[in-house]
Design a protein around this motif. Structure first.
Motif, PDB file in Angstrom:
ATOM      1  N   ASP A   1      12.041  37.455  40.193  1.00 47.89           N
ATOM      2  CA  ASP A   1      10.916  38.388  40.106  1.00 47.89           C
ATOM      3  C   ASP A   1      11.391  39.816  40.365  1.00 47.89           C
ATOM      4  O   ASP A   1      11.921  40.114  41.426  1.00 47.89           O
ATOM      5  CB  ASP A   1       9.868  37.997  41.161  1.00 47.89           C
ATOM      6  CG  ASP A   1       8.667  38.938  41.166  1.00 47.89           C
ATOM      7  OD1 ASP A   1       7.723  38.673  40.393  1.00 47.89           O
ATOM      8  OD2 ASP A   1       8.672  39.922  41.927  1.00 47.89           O
TER       9      ASP A   1
ATOM     10  N   GLN B   1      -0.524  37.321  40.811  1.00 48.15           N
ATOM     11  CA  GLN B   1       0.440  37.329  41.916  1.00 48.15           C
ATOM     12  C   GLN B   1      -0.157  38.139  43.052  1.00 48.15           C
ATOM     13  O   GLN B   1      -0.525  39.292  42.859  1.00 48.15           O
ATOM     14  CB  GLN B   1       1.763  37.956  41.446  1.00 48.15           C
ATOM     15  CG  GLN B   1       2.852  37.886  42.497  1.00 48.15           C
ATOM     16  CD  GLN B   1       4.172  38.519  42.064  1.00 48.15           C
ATOM     17  OE1 GLN B   1       4.572  39.547  42.576  1.00 48.15           O
ATOM     18  NE2 GLN B   1       4.861  37.891  41.113  1.00 48.15           N
TER      19      GLN B   1
ATOM     20  N   SER C   1       5.547  38.088  49.233  1.00 46.91           N
ATOM     21  CA  SER C   1       5.719  38.224  50.699  1.00 46.91           C
ATOM     22  C   SER C   1       5.267  36.954  51.420  1.00 46.91           C
ATOM     23  O   SER C   1       4.535  37.018  52.413  1.00 46.91           O
ATOM     24  CB  SER C   1       4.937  39.430  51.230  1.00 46.91           C
ATOM     25  OG  SER C   1       5.302  40.597  50.544  1.00 46.91           O
TER      26      SER C   1
ATOM     27  N   LEU D   1       6.693  35.043  53.430  1.00 48.98           N
ATOM     28  CA  LEU D   1       7.187  34.839  54.797  1.00 48.98           C
ATOM     29  C   LEU D   1       6.761  35.943  55.754  1.00 48.98           C
ATOM     30  O   LEU D   1       7.109  35.913  56.939  1.00 48.98           O
ATOM     31  CB  LEU D   1       8.729  34.724  54.775  1.00 48.98           C
ATOM     32  CG  LEU D   1       9.262  33.610  53.868  1.00 48.98           C
ATOM     33  CD1 LEU D   1      10.785  33.627  53.827  1.00 48.98           C
ATOM     34  CD2 LEU D   1       8.760  32.241  54.334  1.00 48.98           C
TER      35      LEU D   1
ATOM     36  N   LYS E   1      12.079  36.442  49.197  1.00 51.68           N
ATOM     37  CA  LYS E   1      13.310  37.214  48.943  1.00 51.68           C
ATOM     38  C   LYS E   1      14.291  36.984  50.077  1.00 51.68           C
ATOM     39  O   LYS E   1      13.912  37.017  51.257  1.00 51.68           O
ATOM     40  CB  LYS E   1      12.972  38.690  48.814  1.00 51.68           C
ATOM     41  CG  LYS E   1      14.179  39.630  48.911  1.00 51.68           C
ATOM     42  CD  LYS E   1      14.327  40.238  50.298  1.00 51.68           C
ATOM     43  CE  LYS E   1      15.640  40.933  50.502  1.00 51.68           C
ATOM     44  NZ  LYS E   1      15.843  41.349  51.913  1.00 51.68           N
ATOM     45  N   SER E   2      15.532  36.725  49.742  1.00 52.29           N
ATOM     46  CA  SER E   2      16.580  36.756  50.757  1.00 52.29           C
ATOM     47  C   SER E   2      17.883  37.198  50.112  1.00 52.29           C
ATOM     48  O   SER E   2      18.125  36.936  48.930  1.00 52.29           O
ATOM     49  CB  SER E   2      16.783  35.392  51.428  1.00 52.29           C
ATOM     50  OG  SER E   2      17.799  35.522  52.402  1.00 52.29           O
TER      51      SER E   2
ATOM     52  N   ARG F   1      19.761  31.171  53.671  1.00 54.34           N
ATOM     53  CA  ARG F   1      18.295  31.267  53.644  1.00 54.34           C
ATOM     54  C   ARG F   1      17.746  30.955  52.263  1.00 54.34           C
ATOM     55  O   ARG F   1      16.712  30.286  52.135  1.00 54.34           O
ATOM     56  CB  ARG F   1      17.856  32.665  54.074  1.00 54.34           C
ATOM     57  CG  ARG F   1      17.990  32.898  55.562  1.00 54.34           C
ATOM     58  CD  ARG F   1      17.556  34.299  55.906  1.00 54.34           C
ATOM     59  NE  ARG F   1      17.503  34.503  57.340  1.00 54.34           N
ATOM     60  CZ  ARG F   1      17.268  35.678  57.897  1.00 54.34           C
ATOM     61  NH1 ARG F   1      17.060  36.739  57.139  1.00 54.34           N
ATOM     62  NH2 ARG F   1      17.232  35.808  59.203  1.00 54.34           N
TER      63      ARG F   1
HETATM   64  N1  LIG Z   1       3.328  42.002  43.033  1.00 54.03           N
HETATM   65  C1  LIG Z   1       3.373  42.723  44.120  1.00 54.03           C
HETATM   66  O1  LIG Z   1       2.531  43.612  44.331  1.00 54.03           O
HETATM   67  C2  LIG Z   1       4.467  42.462  45.118  1.00 54.03           C
HETATM   68  C3  LIG Z   1       4.396  43.061  46.389  1.00 54.03           C
HETATM   69  C4  LIG Z   1       5.414  42.776  47.309  1.00 54.03           C
HETATM   70  C5  LIG Z   1       6.461  41.922  46.970  1.00 54.03           C
HETATM   71  N2  LIG Z   1       6.524  41.368  45.714  1.00 54.03           N
HETATM   72  C6  LIG Z   1       7.623  40.431  45.350  1.00 54.03           C
HETATM   73  O2  LIG Z   1       7.660  39.386  46.318  1.00 54.03           O
HETATM   74  C7  LIG Z   1       8.990  39.245  46.825  1.00 54.03           C
HETATM   75  C8  LIG Z   1       8.982  38.707  48.232  1.00 54.03           C
HETATM   76  O3  LIG Z   1       8.220  39.516  49.094  1.00 54.03           O
HETATM   77  P1  LIG Z   1       8.867  40.261  50.365  1.00 54.03           P
HETATM   78  O4  LIG Z   1      10.305  40.512  50.109  1.00 54.03           O
HETATM   79  O5  LIG Z   1       7.963  41.383  50.670  1.00 54.03           O
HETATM   80  O6  LIG Z   1       8.663  39.244  51.560  1.00 54.03           O
HETATM   81  P2  LIG Z   1       9.235  37.789  51.949  1.00 54.03           P
HETATM   82  O7  LIG Z   1       9.971  37.181  50.834  1.00 54.03           O
HETATM   83  O8  LIG Z   1       8.098  37.076  52.535  1.00 54.03           O
HETATM   84  O9  LIG Z   1      10.212  38.142  53.131  1.00 54.03           O
HETATM   85  C9  LIG Z   1      11.460  38.720  52.912  1.00 54.03           C
HETATM   86  C10 LIG Z   1      12.124  38.938  54.287  1.00 54.03           C
HETATM   87  O10 LIG Z   1      12.257  37.686  54.964  1.00 54.03           O
HETATM   88  C11 LIG Z   1      13.632  37.438  55.270  1.00 54.03           C
HETATM   89  N3  LIG Z   1      13.854  36.001  55.020  1.00 54.03           N
HETATM   90  C12 LIG Z   1      13.963  35.365  53.826  1.00 54.03           C
HETATM   91  N4  LIG Z   1      14.118  34.043  54.005  1.00 54.03           N
HETATM   92  C13 LIG Z   1      14.097  33.821  55.337  1.00 54.03           C
HETATM   93  C14 LIG Z   1      14.202  32.665  56.150  1.00 54.03           C
HETATM   94  N5  LIG Z   1      14.376  31.455  55.627  1.00 54.03           N
HETATM   95  N6  LIG Z   1      14.130  32.809  57.487  1.00 54.03           N
HETATM   96  C15 LIG Z   1      13.957  34.034  58.048  1.00 54.03           C
HETATM   97  N7  LIG Z   1      13.846  35.173  57.337  1.00 54.03           N
HETATM   98  C16 LIG Z   1      13.915  35.073  55.984  1.00 54.03           C
HETATM   99  C17 LIG Z   1      14.423  38.333  54.357  1.00 54.03           C
HETATM  100  O11 LIG Z   1      15.600  38.769  54.987  1.00 54.03           O
HETATM  101  P3  LIG Z   1      17.079  38.556  54.355  1.00 54.03           P
HETATM  102  O12 LIG Z   1      17.093  39.132  52.982  1.00 54.03           O
HETATM  103  O13 LIG Z   1      17.933  39.317  55.319  1.00 54.03           O
HETATM  104  O14 LIG Z   1      17.330  37.072  54.381  1.00 54.03           O
HETATM  105  C18 LIG Z   1      13.483  39.534  54.163  1.00 54.03           C
HETATM  106  O15 LIG Z   1      13.618  40.436  55.247  1.00 54.03           O
HETATM  107  C19 LIG Z   1       9.578  40.660  46.679  1.00 54.03           C
HETATM  108  O16 LIG Z   1      10.985  40.626  46.740  1.00 54.03           O
HETATM  109  C20 LIG Z   1       9.025  41.041  45.318  1.00 54.03           C
HETATM  110  O17 LIG Z   1       9.795  40.446  44.290  1.00 54.03           O
HETATM  111  C21 LIG Z   1       5.521  41.615  44.805  1.00 54.03           C
END
Ligand SMILES: NC(=O)c1ccc[n+]([C@@H]2O[C@H](COP(=O)([O-])OP(=O)(O)OC[C@H]3O[C@@H](n4cnc5c(N)ncnc54)[C@H](OP(=O)(O)O)[C@@H]3O)[C@@H](O)[C@H]2O)c1
Length: 307
Positions: free
Chosen positions: A44, A189, A216, A218, A262-263, A268
Motif C-alpha cells: 500500500d 480504507q 494504522s 496497530l 507497516k514495519s 515484525r
Molecule cells: N488511507 C489513509 O488515509 C491512511 C492513513 C494512514 C496510514 N495508511 C496506510 O496504513 C499503513 C499502516 O499504518 P501506520 O503505519 O500508520 O500504522 P501501523 O501499521 O498500525 O503501525 C506502524 C508502527 O508499528 C510498528 N510495528 C509494526 N509491527 C509491529 C509489531 N509486530 N510489534 C510492535 N510494533 C510494530 C512499526 O515500527 P517498525 O517499522 O519499527 O517495525 C511502526 O512504528 C501505512 O503505512 C499506510 O500505508 C493509510
C-alpha cells in the motif's frame, strides 16, 4: 500463509498487506524484499507518501532478485491532494495543492480530468507497471468528490486499474456517489481497531459489497488505554502464544478485513502475517468489541467533510 477476500467485481485481494508510509530508499527496498519473502503480496502506497519511485525501485529489485512476478502482486496507490509535502510538516502546511477549488492547479477546463490522468501516469511510471490492482481516493475531497470518482471509473473501464475505492469515507459519502455513479466503490480504507470498531459503517459496507481495509491497525497498541484492554490482550496472547499485535490483526481478519500494518523489520513483518494458524473464539471477539470507545486517532480519520 496468506489468504484472500473477494472484491465485488470478483477480484481477489490479499487478507493482509504491508503499509509503506513513511518508508523510502534502501529501508523500503529491504522491507519490500523481506515482506515478499515472508508472504506479503499486497503493498500500500500513495502519491503523497512521496515513496512511489523508491517503491518502484524496490519492485524492480524484487523481480531481479527473487522469483516474484508482477501478476502475483497486489499494488495499491491513492489519489491525494498532497497535503503533506516533504519538509513542510514541521514548518508549514501545504494544504490543498490538488482537488481544492481555490488551488491554482485546479483552474481551467477539465482540471480534475487532467490532474487525475497526470497522477495515474506518474504512479504507473514510478511503479514500472501498466496497471494498478487498486486505486483509492485518499479522502473525500469535498470540492470535487464526485468528479474525481467519475474519472476513477474511467480509469477502471480503461483497464488501468483493476479495482477502485475510497479512504476515510462514511455512509453519507457512499450515498452521495450512489446517485450518479456507474460503479460503486469496491473498497473503503479506514482506521479501526477494538477501540474504534465503526460497526455501523462496517455493516453498511457489508450490505453494499464494499471491502474494508484497515490502516494504522496497530496504533491502538501505542495509545494509553484501559488496563482491562491491555490485560485482555495479554490473556489472549498467553492463550494462543501470539503477540498482542497478532491478536489485534487476527481480530481484523475475522471481521473479514484486510489490515495493512507497516514495519521496516523482518521479524515484525513475519510476525504480523503469521496470524492464519489460530482463531479467536466468538466470545473472545465479542469481548474485544466491548472495548469500543469510538477512538479515532489520525487527522484524516477524525475530520471528514460533510458533503
Ligand atoms: N488511507 C489513509 O488515509 C491512511 C492513513 C494512514 C496510514 N495508511 C496506510 O496504513 C499503513 C499502516 O499504518 P501506520 O503505519 O500508520 O500504522 P501501523 O501499521 O498500525 O503501525 C506502524 C508502527 O508499528 C510498528 N510495528 C509494526 N509491527 C509491529 C509489531 N509486530 N510489534 C510492535 N510494533 C510494530 C512499526 O515500527 P517498525 O517499522 O519499527 O517495525 C511502526 O512504528 C501505512 O503505512 C499506510 O500505508 C493509510
Amino acid at each position: 500463509m496468506n489468504r484472500t477476500f473477494l472484491l465485488s467485481n470478483g477480484i481477489e485481494i490479499p487478507a493482509i498487506g504491508m503499509g509503506t508510509y513513511p518508508l523510502n530508499g534502501q529501508i523500503l527496498l529491504n522491507a519490500v524484499h523481506d515482506a515478499y519473502s515472508v508472504g506479503y503480496r499486497l503493498f500500500d502506497t500513495a502519491d503523497n507518501y512521496y515513496n512511489e519511485e523508491d517503491f518502484g525501485e524496490s519492485l524492480s529489485a524484487l523481480y531481479k532478485n527473487t522469483s516474484a512476478q508482477r501478476d502475483e502482486l497486489f499494488l495499491v496507490s491513492k489519489l491525494s491532494d498532497e497535503l503533506y509535502r516533504p519538509g513542510t510538516l514541521g514548518g508549514g502546511f501545504n494544504k490543498g495543492v490538488y482537488f481544492w477549488k481555490n488551488s491554482p492547479v485546479m483552474q481551467g477546463e477539465k482540471a480534475v480530468h487532467k490532474v487525475v490522468r497526470q497522477k495515474i501516469a506518474n504512479t504507473l511510471r514510478s511503479l514500472h507497471t501498466d496497471y494498478l490492482d487498486l486505486l483509492l481516493m485518499h479522502w473525500p475531497y469535498p470540492d470535487y468528490f464526485e468528479e474525481i470518482w467519475f474519472e476513477m471509473e474511467n480509469l477502471y473501464k480503461e483497464g488501468l486499474v483493476k479495482a477502485i475505492g475510497v479512504c476515510n469515507c462514511r455512509e453519507r459519502h457512499f450515498e452521495k456517489l450512489r446517485k450518479n455513479c456507474t460503479i460503486f466503490p469496491m473498497v473503503n480504507q479506514f482506521e479501526s481497531s477494538p477501540l474504534n470498531t465503526k460497526q455501523a459503517l462496517v455493516d453498511y459496507s457489508k450490505a453494499n459489497g464494499v471491502h474494508v481495509m484497515i490502516y494504522s491497525p496497530l496504533m491502538n497498541l501505542r495509545l494509553k488505554t484501559s488496563d482491562a484492554y491491555v490485560e485482555f490482550l495479554q490473556e489472549l496472547s498467553n492463550k494462543y502464544h501470539k503477540t498482542k499485535a497478532q491478536i489485534v490483526l487476527r481480530f481484523d481478519i475475522q471481521r473479514d478485513f484486510t489490515p495493512i500494518p507497516k514495519s521496516a523489520h523482518k521479524e515484525r513483518l513475519q510476525a504480523n502475517i503469521d496470524i492464519f494458524d489460530f482463531e479467536l473464539e466468538e466470545e473472545e471477539m465479542r469481548q474485544l468489541y466491548s472495548f469500543n470507545e469510538d477512538r479515532q486517532t489520525l487527522p484524516e480519520s477524525k475530520s471528514c467533510p460533510g458533503l
